[in-house]
Design a protein around this motif. Structure first.
Motif, PDB file in Angstrom:
ATOM      1  N   THR A  76       0.860  -1.179   0.000  1.00  0.00           N
ATOM      2  CA  THR A  76       0.000   0.000   0.000  1.00  0.00           C
ATOM      3  C   THR A  76       0.896   1.229   0.000  1.00  0.00           C
ATOM      4  N   THR A  77       0.317   2.374  -0.324  1.00  0.00           N
ATOM      5  CA  THR A  77       1.078   3.616  -0.311  1.00  0.00           C
ATOM      6  C   THR A  77       0.393   4.638   0.580  1.00  0.00           C
ATOM      7  N   ARG A  78       1.183   5.616   1.003  1.00  0.00           N
ATOM      8  CA  ARG A  78       0.668   6.750   1.762  1.00  0.00           C
ATOM      9  C   ARG A  78       1.352   8.001   1.249  1.00  0.00           C
ATOM     10  N   ALA A  79       0.675   9.130   1.343  1.00  0.00           N
ATOM     11  CA  ALA A  79       1.244  10.392   0.885  1.00  0.00           C
ATOM     12  C   ALA A  79       1.685  11.216   2.089  1.00  0.00           C
ATOM     13  N   ARG A  80       2.780  11.950   1.913  1.00  0.00           N
ATOM     14  CA  ARG A  80       3.242  12.914   2.928  1.00  0.00           C
ATOM     15  C   ARG A  80       2.629  14.251   2.548  1.00  0.00           C
ATOM     16  N   ILE A  81       1.615  14.648   3.312  1.00  0.00           N
ATOM     17  CA  ILE A  81       0.770  15.759   2.896  1.00  0.00           C
ATOM     18  C   ILE A  81       0.802  16.894   3.921  1.00  0.00           C
TER      19      ILE A  81
END
Length: 331
Positions: free
Chosen positions: A115-120
């Motif tokens: 899975t991926t996650r964004a640094r937001i």
């Protein structure tokens, strides 16, 4: 799924059994939905040892006698550390190659994103207007002086972001960016990503850096729901790229005693069913492009992921750490 207490029981490698032994840096409840679905579909049992720290060191110490087949961890730096330590092995699989984009898997097939996650940016709904911040470069604008919160600059999540800045703009430009970000901080870096959102809610700052999935975690916690509702998610981009991404990933250990079943587990993780289950359980984005997002994650809107291969960012981690220490970012 059996969860093995790390200090009381030692897994014993028994190749004759249909089972997969997993060393995980993700908490057992976060991977339970996926291991249970795998066992239900295949009849292969999974045994999970949770290791918050020292995963690579333990595998190195166990050597060829390790009972572990699979490691599951978060952050490209931790995956690369395992590869560099020689505790993983390459895996050839058309299923993994077809389902996982090249930027989210190791060129040498040592690890694969799940899975991926964004640094937001988390932005105050009350004090930050739509469109006020749209790029990572915007964070160094003097108008944000005294208005930004973040966790330690040497935390792996921030080091990955700094590595991306170096990749896009070079070391010296990244150093200027980090100095500008430091100059705009409302307080010294502290706490985790959720603590920064709490600080926005409390009026200590107006924007913060954080990973996307923390929004889901805060909304599930009655004590933190108010924090989450005080902010909105902004997907900043690099001026010449997209939004910085990171992964949760999987790799097969070099000693894997149940290699065939371990490969089945890895390929299951890349299936549409598993992608939907795992991504929803962790409030993350499926790595398979056409896998559905959860209703909550989909509500955050569309964005353009940065296309940089994460292995390139892992190679810059040492430079990123040196940079943040040079400017004493946390001081």
């Amino acid at each position: 799924m059996r969860i093995t207490p790390i200090l009381t029981t030692l897994l014993v490698a028994t190749p004759a059994l249909a089972e997969v032994n997993i060393y995980s840096q993700r908490q057992p409840e976060l991977i339970a939905p996926i291991t249970e679905a795998f066992s239900a579909e295949t009849g292969i049992e999974t045994n999970v040892v949770y290791l918050d720290q020292g995963l690579t060191e333990r595998l190195s110490a166990e050597g060829s006698r390790s009972p572990a087949d699979i490691i599951m961890t978060v952050d490209i730096a931790r995956l690369s550390q395992a590869v560099e330590a020689g505790v993983t092995q390459p895996v050839e699989s058309a299923v993994l190659h077809d389902n996982i984009p090249s930027e989210f898997r190791d060129p040498g097939n040592q690890w694969f994103g799940v899975t991926t996650r964004a640094r937001i940016v988390y932005a105050s709904k009350e004090r930050v207007a739509d469109g006020e911040v749209t790029t990572y470069e915007d964070l160094v604008d003097p108008k944000w002086k005294g208005r930004i919160c973040t966790r330690s600059g040497t935390h792996p999540y921030n080091l990955a972001l700094v590595s991306a800045v170096i990749k896009h703009d070079g070391y010296e430009a990244a150093k200027e960016w980090a100095l500008g970000l430091k100059a705009n901080l409302a307080r010294k870096p502290q706490g985790n990503d959720r603590a920064q959102v709490k600080a926005i809610w409390a009026g200590e700052c107006d924007i913060s850096l954080g990973n996307t999935y923390y929004m889901g975690e805060m909304l599930e916690d009655p004590e933190q729901t108010e924090w989450a509702n005080s902010v909105r998610i902004v997907f900043p981009t690099f001026r010449d790229g997209g939004t910085h991404m990171n992964v949760s990933g999987v790799a097969m250990t070099s000693a894997a005693p149940h290699r065939e079943d371990a490969l089945k587990f890895m390929e299951f993780l890349a299936s549409p069913e598993a992608q939907a289950i795992y991504a929803e359980a962790n409030h993350e984005f499926p790595v398979k492009p056409d896998a559905p997002r959860s209703e909550l994650v989909a509500s955050w809107g569309e964005f353009t992921p940065d296309p940089v291969n994460l292995t390139e960012l892992a190679a810059l981690r040492g430079d990123a750490l040196r940079l943040m220490e040079e400017i004493d970012f946390d001081g």
